[in-house]
Design a protein around this motif. Structure first.
Motif, PDB file in Angstrom:
ATOM      1  N   CYS A   1       1.190  12.571  -6.791  1.00  0.00           N
ATOM      2  CA  CYS A   1       1.499  11.467  -5.889  1.00  0.00           C
ATOM      3  C   CYS A   1       0.298  11.263  -4.962  1.00  0.00           C
ATOM      4  CB  CYS A   1       2.760  11.772  -5.096  1.00  0.00           C
ATOM      5  SG  CYS A   1       3.308  10.394  -4.076  1.00  0.00           S
ATOM      6  N   LEU A   2      -0.177  10.033  -4.865  1.00  0.00           N
ATOM      7  CA  LEU A   2      -1.348   9.743  -4.035  1.00  0.00           C
ATOM      8  C   LEU A   2      -1.083   9.974  -2.559  1.00  0.00           C
ATOM      9  CD1 LEU A   2      -2.595   6.470  -5.769  1.00  0.00           C
ATOM     10  CD2 LEU A   2      -3.400   8.786  -6.132  1.00  0.00           C
ATOM     11  N   MET A   3       0.175   9.916  -2.155  1.00  0.00           N
ATOM     12  CA  MET A   3       0.504  10.130  -0.752  1.00  0.00           C
ATOM     13  C   MET A   3       0.133  11.537  -0.303  1.00  0.00           C
ATOM     14  SD  MET A   3       1.665   8.865   2.035  1.00  0.00           S
ATOM     15  CE  MET A   3       2.578   7.380   1.630  1.00  0.00           C
ATOM     16  N   SER A   4       0.250  12.513  -1.186  1.00  0.00           N
ATOM     17  CA  SER A   4      -0.110  13.885  -0.826  1.00  0.00           C
ATOM     18  C   SER A   4      -1.606  14.006  -0.524  1.00  0.00           C
ATOM     19  CB  SER A   4       0.276  14.839  -1.958  1.00  0.00           C
ATOM     20  OG  SER A   4      -0.426  14.507  -3.150  1.00  0.00           O
TER      21      SER A   4
ATOM     22  N   VAL B   1       0.838  -1.208   0.000  1.00  0.00           N
ATOM     23  CA  VAL B   1       0.000   0.000   0.000  1.00  0.00           C
ATOM     24  C   VAL B   1       0.868   1.252   0.000  1.00  0.00           C
ATOM     25  CG1 VAL B   1      -1.672   1.320   1.358  1.00  0.00           C
ATOM     26  CG2 VAL B   1      -1.966  -1.144   1.074  1.00  0.00           C
ATOM     27  N   LEU B   2       1.926   1.248   0.824  1.00  0.00           N
ATOM     28  CA  LEU B   2       2.827   2.403   0.868  1.00  0.00           C
ATOM     29  C   LEU B   2       3.530   2.612  -0.470  1.00  0.00           C
ATOM     30  CD1 LEU B   2       4.067   4.576   2.754  1.00  0.00           C
ATOM     31  CD2 LEU B   2       5.857   2.930   3.302  1.00  0.00           C
TER      32      LEU B   2
ATOM     33  N   VAL C   1      -3.468  11.547   0.744  1.00  0.00           N
ATOM     34  CA  VAL C   1      -3.664  10.902   2.050  1.00  0.00           C
ATOM     35  C   VAL C   1      -3.232  11.827   3.185  1.00  0.00           C
ATOM     36  CG1 VAL C   1      -2.977   8.945   3.479  1.00  0.00           C
ATOM     37  CG2 VAL C   1      -3.431   8.609   1.055  1.00  0.00           C
TER      38      VAL C   1
ATOM     39  N   VAL D   1       2.360   1.759  -3.413  1.00  0.00           N
ATOM     40  CA  VAL D   1       1.370   2.279  -4.361  1.00  0.00           C
ATOM     41  C   VAL D   1       1.136   3.769  -4.133  1.00  0.00           C
ATOM     42  CG1 VAL D   1      -1.072   2.160  -4.999  1.00  0.00           C
ATOM     43  CG2 VAL D   1       0.240   0.067  -4.752  1.00  0.00           C
ATOM     44  N   LEU D   2       1.089   4.186  -2.855  1.00  0.00           N
ATOM     45  CA  LEU D   2       0.860   5.596  -2.554  1.00  0.00           C
ATOM     46  C   LEU D   2       2.049   6.467  -2.944  1.00  0.00           C
ATOM     47  CD1 LEU D   2      -0.845   5.287   0.933  1.00  0.00           C
ATOM     48  CD2 LEU D   2      -1.944   5.822  -1.226  1.00  0.00           C
TER      49      LEU D   2
END
Length: 283
Positions: free
Chosen positions: A250-253, A18-19, A255, A21-22
């Motif tokens: 980036c998907l982490m941003s 998951v990390l 989240v 992918v994010l």
């Protein structure tokens, strides 16, 4: 213990996936050069779909089309020829026809007599029968003065709730915007017109609008320019519009911005409103 270790390793592996992918960026590029439109979407260097028909989504769509075509061919082959049995339809039609019984004749005569009696009735007799059938209406109680509506007990209104949400979501939304990177921005415009005066006017308007839009975009997003070239083309009829850009996120941003929004909403809006409600209830 061994089972617990295996479960723990599985959980850690899933969290790592998951990390990963994010952290991986999602990017999209588009261009309009020489009258041709090209686009592509990628996720972590994997092509999702593009204008050339390559990518994961394009392959899935092609497989679905092939399966649908094969199903249609199989259904057309397996369909038996239509056969019409006229004898069976005639028998069923004969069975459905019913002869009139004497009971049905009596019912028809009774209904005819009832309709004749109703036609002989005058409007006065009808009104008298209706007045006798209707029960007497009870007297309406006297209207009392309406009681005053209780106050909301200091509860926040919808406007206050929306304002609180906006205050909590202000910084997270800006964080998401700043996480969007616009790179390789290429603009090459030639503004043409046979009339030199109109050409100069169009050039001034278009160049001013484009540079203002770029300044506004650089405030909200992370913008990196490649080439910005806008020139007038006097004495020509056809203008030239070439543009291309690449957008990555980036998907982490997203989240991180969502977590930031939850914390701000809890400590700035939800908890203070509950404390205020308790204080108002004590008063």
């Amino acid at each position: 213990m061994i089972i617990l270790k295996i479960i723990l390793w599985i959980i850690l592996a899933l969290l790592g996936i998951v990390l990963l992918v994010l952290i991986m960026p999602a990017s999209a590029s588009a261009s309009y050069i020489g009258g041709k439109v090209e686009y592509s979407v990628k996720f972590a260097f994997l092509p999702v779909f593009n204008s050339k028909g390559k990518g994961i989504v394009n392959k899935l769509l092609e497989q679905k089309k092939k399966k649908a075509d094969s199903k249609e061919d199989d259904e057309s082959e397996d369909k038996p020829p239509l056969e019409e049995d006229f004898a069976e339809t005639e028998e069923t039609a004969v069975e459905t026809v019913e002869e009139e019984t004497p009971e049905a004749v009596e019912e028809e005569t009774e209904t005819a007599e009832e309709t004749a009696e109703e036609a002989e009735k005058t409007p006065e007799t009808v009104e008298a029968e209706e007045a006798a059938a209707e029960p007497e209406k009870p007297l309406k109680p006297e209207k009392t003065t309406p009681l005053e509506k209780p106050s909301n007990g200091g509860k926040p209104s919808k406007i206050d709730f929306i304002i609180g949400l906006w205050e909590a979501a202000d910084r997270p939304i800006l964080k998401i915007f700043k996480g969007i990177k616009i790179s390789e921005l290429y603009i090459d415009f030639f503004i043409a017109n046979e009339d030199a005066y109109k050409c100069a006017l169009n050039y001034g308007r278009i160049s001013g609008a484009i540079y203002n839009i770029l300044a506004w975009m650089s405030v909200l997003f992370n913008v990196k320019l490649k080439t910005i070239d806008i020139n007038p083309l006097f004495g020509q009829k056809k203008s030239q519009w070439d543009v291309s850009l690449k957008i990555s996120l980036c998907l982490m941003s997203i989240v991180i911005a969502g977590l930031q929004f939850l914390l701000i909403y809890l400590f700035r809006v939800l908890i203070p409103t509950k404390i205020q409600l308790k204080r108002n209830a004590r008063k």
